[in-house]
Design an enzyme around this catalytic site. Structure first.
Site, mmCIF file in Angstrom:
data_model
loop_
_atom_site.group_PDB
_atom_site.id
_atom_site.type_symbol
_atom_site.label_atom_id
_atom_site.label_comp_id
_atom_site.label_asym_id
_atom_site.label_seq_id
_atom_site.Cartn_x
_atom_site.Cartn_y
_atom_site.Cartn_z
ATOM 1 N N SER A 73 0.978 -1.280 -0.052
ATOM 2 C CA SER A 73 -0.047 0.049 0.218
ATOM 3 C C SER A 73 0.800 1.311 0.075
ATOM 4 C CB SER A 73 -0.867 0.007 1.337
ATOM 5 O OG SER A 73 -1.629 -1.294 1.402
HETATM 6 N N1 SAM Z 1 -0.776 -4.117 3.931
HETATM 7 C C1 SAM Z 1 -0.096 -4.678 2.723
HETATM 8 C C2 SAM Z 1 1.480 -4.267 2.768
HETATM 9 O O1 SAM Z 1 2.084 -3.354 3.582
HETATM 10 O O2 SAM Z 1 2.259 -4.749 1.841
HETATM 11 C C3 SAM Z 1 -0.657 -4.550 1.299
HETATM 12 C C4 SAM Z 1 -1.645 -5.356 1.393
HETATM 13 S S1 SAM Z 1 -2.503 -5.607 -0.260
HETATM 14 C C5 SAM Z 1 -2.912 -3.991 -0.798
HETATM 15 C C6 SAM Z 1 -3.789 -6.630 0.076
HETATM 16 C C7 SAM Z 1 -3.384 -8.023 0.628
HETATM 17 O O3 SAM Z 1 -4.726 -8.479 0.961
HETATM 18 C C8 SAM Z 1 -2.938 -9.026 -0.845
HETATM 19 O O4 SAM Z 1 -1.679 -9.325 -0.344
HETATM 20 C C9 SAM Z 1 -4.204 -9.896 -1.143
HETATM 21 O O5 SAM Z 1 -3.712 -11.072 -1.348
HETATM 22 C C10 SAM Z 1 -4.489 -10.055 0.659
HETATM 23 N N2 SAM Z 1 -6.180 -10.708 0.660
HETATM 24 C C11 SAM Z 1 -7.047 -10.533 -0.077
HETATM 25 N N3 SAM Z 1 -8.118 -11.202 0.203
HETATM 26 C C12 SAM Z 1 -7.654 -11.980 1.229
HETATM 27 C C13 SAM Z 1 -8.167 -12.597 2.187
HETATM 28 N N4 SAM Z 1 -9.568 -13.174 2.112
HETATM 29 N N5 SAM Z 1 -7.564 -13.014 3.350
HETATM 30 C C14 SAM Z 1 -6.189 -12.610 3.672
HETATM 31 N N6 SAM Z 1 -5.678 -11.737 2.641
HETATM 32 C C15 SAM Z 1 -6.255 -11.484 1.798
#
Ligand code: SAM
Length: 224
Positions: A73
């Site tokens: 993000s």
């Molecule tokens: N906060 C993270 C960072 O600092 O790198 C970025 C997160 S990214 C915007 C969103 C993440 O949510 C992705 O890695 C995606 O695979 C994960 N995601 C999506 N659906 C999910 C779920 N149901 N359970 C766990 N993770 C999930």
């Protein structure tokens, strides 16, 4: 890289000036005012959480691609979401969407125990190695929309992917007085940032403007 990513000894590396500039931009141009959040972001080496080829872009105010077609993000959104959580050292925190582990590292320095769930195995495994130096972080690979009942209730829940609605299991696993910060929207990649507070009278919902996250995929999120 592995342990220093989590240990936050970022003071004197080759990116120290770029990191200081990022903090000034967040404070002066985007009005991030929580100095505890800014202080922690100044101590975490974001360049160790992005692909090697992108490390010179790590301190720009941009989201960047990581593996699994996901993103780390934007620093501004990390700062805003962390401010909205209002973390204390006594808090037990659930994070959904570990991604690179950058936000997890920030949570770990402000909160108490951090439980983080990532659905992409490669990301979960890489983040575990990166954050091995932090003894208050537990990461698992699973569908985070079901929460993590074994460790509930949580004082704070942070969802870092966009949901169609706040997943019910997460609201159920929140303590009384607890808060969830989550992007919610009816379009897959356009949301509003929402904060939900659980009170004895019910939930209070506040909205903090538009945002754009990758979709939250799972039983209580979007279909894959
Ligand atoms: N906060 C993270 C960072 O600092 O790198 C970025 C997160 S990214 C915007 C969103 C993440 O949510 C992705 O890695 C995606 O695979 C994960 N995601 C999506 N659906 C999910 C779920 N149901 N359970 C766990 N993770 C999930």
């Amino acid at each position: 890289m592995t342990s220093s990513a989590g240990n936050g000894r970022a003071g004197s590396d080759e990116f120290a000036m770029a990191r200081d500039r990022m903090i000034r931009v967040l404070r002066d141009e985007f009005d991030v005012s929580d100095e505890r959040v800014l202080g922690v972001m100044a101590s975490v080496p974001r360049h160790l959480f992005v692909p090697e080829a992108l490390k010179f872009q790590a301190y720009r105010n941009n989201a960047l691609p990581i593996s699994g077609k996901q993103t780390i993000s934007q620093p501004l959104i990390v700062a805003r979401m962390t401010e909205l959580l209002d973390l204390e050292k006594k808090h037990k925190v659930l994070e959904i969407g570990t991604g690179s582990g950058y936000q997890t590292a920030i949570l770990a320095k402000l909160g108490g125990k951090i439980y983080s769930i990532e659905r992409v195995l490669d990301l979960a495994e890489t983040a575990k190695k990166r954050l091995a130096g932090l003894n208050n972080v537990t990461i698992k690979c699973s569908d985070g929309t079901n929460g993590w009942d074994a460790y509930s209730p949580f004082d704070r829940i942070l969802v870092t992917a966009g949901a169609p609605v706040p997943p019910e299991p997460l609201v159920a696993q929140l303590s009384n007085g607890g808060k969830i910060v989550i992007p919610v929207g009816d379009e897959k990649e356009r949301q509003n940032l929402i904060r939900i507070t659980k009170t004895p009278e019910g939930v209070v919902r506040e909205t903090f403007g538009a945002c754009s996250f990758v979709p939250l995929i799972g039983d209580h999120g979007w279909e894959a």
